[in-house]
Scaffold this motif. Structure first.
Motif, short mmCIF file in Angstrom:
data_model
loop_
_atom_site.label_atom_id
_atom_site.label_comp_id
_atom_site.label_asym_id
_atom_site.label_seq_id
_atom_site.Cartn_x
_atom_site.Cartn_y
_atom_site.Cartn_z
N VAL A 185 49.80 18.42 4.85
CA VAL A 185 49.98 16.97 4.98
C VAL A 185 51.38 16.58 4.51
O VAL A 185 52.03 15.71 5.11
N ILE A 186 51.85 17.23 3.46
CA ILE A 186 53.23 16.98 2.98
C ILE A 186 54.22 17.28 4.09
O ILE A 186 55.16 16.51 4.33
N ALA A 187 54.00 18.40 4.80
CA ALA A 187 54.87 18.75 5.92
C ALA A 187 54.81 17.69 7.01
O ALA A 187 55.83 17.32 7.60
N GLY A 188 53.60 17.18 7.28
CA GLY A 188 53.44 16.13 8.29
C GLY A 188 54.21 14.87 7.91
O GLY A 188 54.87 14.25 8.76
N VAL A 189 54.15 14.49 6.64
CA VAL A 189 54.89 13.32 6.15
C VAL A 189 56.39 13.53 6.30
O VAL A 189 57.12 12.64 6.77
N LEU A 190 56.87 14.72 5.94
CA LEU A 190 58.30 15.02 6.03
C LEU A 190 58.79 15.05 7.47
O LEU A 190 59.91 14.61 7.77
N ILE A 191 57.96 15.56 8.37
CA ILE A 191 58.34 15.61 9.79
C ILE A 191 58.51 14.20 10.34
O ILE A 191 59.49 13.91 11.05
N ILE A 192 57.59 13.31 10.02
CA ILE A 192 57.73 11.91 10.46
C ILE A 192 59.01 11.31 9.89
O ILE A 192 59.74 10.57 10.57
N GLY A 193 59.30 11.65 8.63
CA GLY A 193 60.51 11.14 7.99
C GLY A 193 61.79 11.61 8.65
O GLY A 193 62.69 10.81 8.93
N ILE A 194 61.89 12.92 8.91
CA ILE A 194 63.13 13.43 9.50
C ILE A 194 63.25 13.05 10.97
O ILE A 194 64.37 12.87 11.48
N LEU A 195 62.10 12.90 11.66
CA LEU A 195 62.14 12.42 13.05
C LEU A 195 62.72 11.01 13.12
O LEU A 195 63.63 10.73 13.91
N THR A 196 62.20 10.13 12.27
CA THR A 196 62.68 8.75 12.25
C THR A 196 64.14 8.67 11.85
O THR A 196 64.95 8.01 12.52
N ASN A 197 64.48 9.36 10.76
CA ASN A 197 65.86 9.32 10.26
C ASN A 197 66.82 9.95 11.26
O ASN A 197 67.90 9.41 11.54
N GLY A 198 66.43 11.09 11.83
CA GLY A 198 67.29 11.78 12.78
C GLY A 198 67.54 10.95 14.03
O GLY A 198 68.67 10.90 14.54
N MET A 199 66.50 10.28 14.52
CA MET A 199 66.67 9.45 15.72
C MET A 199 67.55 8.23 15.44
O MET A 199 68.30 7.79 16.31
N VAL A 200 67.46 7.69 14.22
CA VAL A 200 68.33 6.57 13.84
C VAL A 200 69.79 7.02 13.80
O VAL A 200 70.68 6.33 14.31
N LEU A 201 70.05 8.17 13.18
CA LEU A 201 71.41 8.70 13.11
C LEU A 201 71.98 8.99 14.49
O LEU A 201 73.19 8.87 14.71
N MET A 202 71.11 9.37 15.42
CA MET A 202 71.55 9.65 16.79
C MET A 202 71.57 8.40 17.66
O MET A 202 71.79 8.47 18.86
N ASP A 203 71.32 7.24 17.00
CA ASP A 203 71.38 5.94 17.68
C ASP A 203 70.38 5.83 18.83
O ASP A 203 70.67 5.25 19.88
N ILE A 204 69.20 6.39 18.61
CA ILE A 204 68.11 6.26 19.60
C ILE A 204 67.39 4.94 19.36
O ILE A 204 67.09 4.59 18.21
N SER A 205 67.12 4.21 20.41
CA SER A 205 66.54 2.86 20.28
C SER A 205 65.16 2.89 19.63
O SER A 205 64.44 3.89 19.69
N MET A 206 64.80 1.74 19.02
CA MET A 206 63.50 1.60 18.37
C MET A 206 62.36 1.80 19.36
O MET A 206 61.32 2.36 19.02
N PHE A 207 62.55 1.34 20.60
CA PHE A 207 61.49 1.47 21.61
C PHE A 207 61.22 2.94 21.93
O PHE A 207 60.08 3.36 22.08
N THR A 208 62.30 3.73 22.02
CA THR A 208 62.15 5.16 22.28
C THR A 208 61.48 5.84 21.09
O THR A 208 60.65 6.74 21.27
N GLN A 209 61.82 5.40 19.89
CA GLN A 209 61.20 5.98 18.69
C GLN A 209 59.69 5.74 18.71
O GLN A 209 58.91 6.61 18.30
N MET A 210 59.26 4.57 19.17
CA MET A 210 57.84 4.27 19.26
C MET A 210 57.15 5.23 20.22
O MET A 210 56.04 5.72 19.94
#
Length: 335
Positions: free
Chosen positions: A287-312
């Motif tokens: 579960v810790i890994a699952g939490v971290l994956i969601i975290g790095i996915l969100t953070n990584g997509m923000v750094l790559m300037d991926i839109s909020m709609f695509t993140q959803m």
């Protein structure tokens, strides 16, 4: 003939052991692959500051995921998590602002309210017999409405700066050459340690697995199903409330809709971490890994300037894939 059958059984056992081991570690392999991919894609991803930012961002999901793990292990679901996060912030902030209540007393009252809401969910599920998804969905709507009424549909703010330490404070801030550690990360680590102890070191935690695996067999073996479910949903309410306190402290403003939609992110973290949506199996380490994956996915997509709609879209696909994988595994076990 007997030797041939024996060899086949040993071969199948060995094969099943390899598959189980791979499934158990697959989530961490995915985490490492994503971490490396985002590190290559953006140099800022690897900085210490950004890593601490990721952990601080997911700390609230992680705290709420502990209670959700307990619920899903018993083959339940809790859709009221987001509303509990919202109302806890509103209650705590309103007490501090309008009643001049002591900060710690306001926190205790808000957490008590969250636990009671969770307990009511447990009563609806275990005693009344309402399916968990319906009971907690109804609770979500009612609690969200109460939060909006208490706050009159507007943010509550204006409490003391001392409250900021829970969500914005740093440990080792005054020590040289030692990176400051955000307080929310420490709270998340402590909560995971407590949750892991409950799950792995107590009979109480083992009952969660038993009920999720076979509720009727658990009942026949003498486990008090209703009491366990009361406790499970109450714990979910408590941990959701604690996540709400951290969120309130971090934003320093109680938005009556601040937790709206959080339940789906929390469920994604838990299911992505390998906890079966059908109950009975799962580990906190994953579960810790699952939490971290969601975290790095969100953070990584923000750094790559991926839109909020695509993140959803990405988060929705991740949830569908995680649940789909669990369903496929269940079908294979039946076959």
């Amino acid at each position: 003939m007997g030797k041939t059958i024996s060899k086949r059984i040993k071969s199948e056992n060995f094969k099943n052991a390899i598959i189980y081991h791979f499934k158990d570690k697959a989530i961490w392999i995915v985490f490492i692959i994503l971490f490396i991919a985002f590190s290559i894609a953006n140099q800022r991803f690897m900085t210490v500051g950004n890593q601490l930012l990721i952990l601080r961002q997911v700390s609230m999901f992680g705290i709420a995921a502990i209670g959700m793990t307990f619920v899903i292990l018993t083959a339940g679901i809790d859709l009221s998590v987001g509303s509990i996060i919202s109302i806890v912030g509103v209650i705590c902030a309103s007490l501090m602002v309008y009643s001049n209540t002591n900060m710690w007393l306001a926190i205790l009252v808000a957490l008590f309210a969250a636990t009671i809401i969770g307990l009511i969910n447990g009563v609806m599920v275990a005693s009344v017999g309402i399916p968990p998804i319906i009971a907690t969905f109804a609770s979500q709507i009612v609690v969200q409405g109460i939060a909006l009424i208490i706050a009159d549909g507007t943010p509550v703010f204006g409490f003391t700066d001392d409250f900021r330490i829970i969500g914005q404070g740093m440990l080792f801030e005054s020590f040289y050459h030692i990176p400051s550690v955000p307080i929310p990360i420490l709270i998340m680590i402590f909560c995971f340690a407590a949750g892991s102890f409950i799950l792995n070191k107590t009979y109480f935690g083992r009952y969660f697995y038993a009920i999720g695996g076979n509720e009727e067999a658990s009942r026949l073996s003498g486990i008090r199903i209703k009491r366990i479910k009361y406790a499970v949903y109450a714990l979910s309410g408590f941990f959701s409330g604690l996540a709400g306190i951290v969120l309130l402290s971090r934003t320093h403003s109680a938005q009556p809709t601040s937790g709206m939609g959080w339940e789906f992110d929390v469920i994604t973290c838990v299911v992505l971490g390998g906890v079966s949506i059908n109950g009975g199996s799962g580990k906190f380490s994953n579960v810790i890994a699952g939490v971290l994956i969601i975290g790095i996915l969100t953070n990584g997509m923000v750094l790559m300037d991926i839109s909020m709609f695509t993140q959803m879209i990405v988060r929705g696909c991740v949830l569908a894939l995680a649940v789909g994988f669990d369903c496929i595994q269940k079908k294979r076990q039946v076959v």
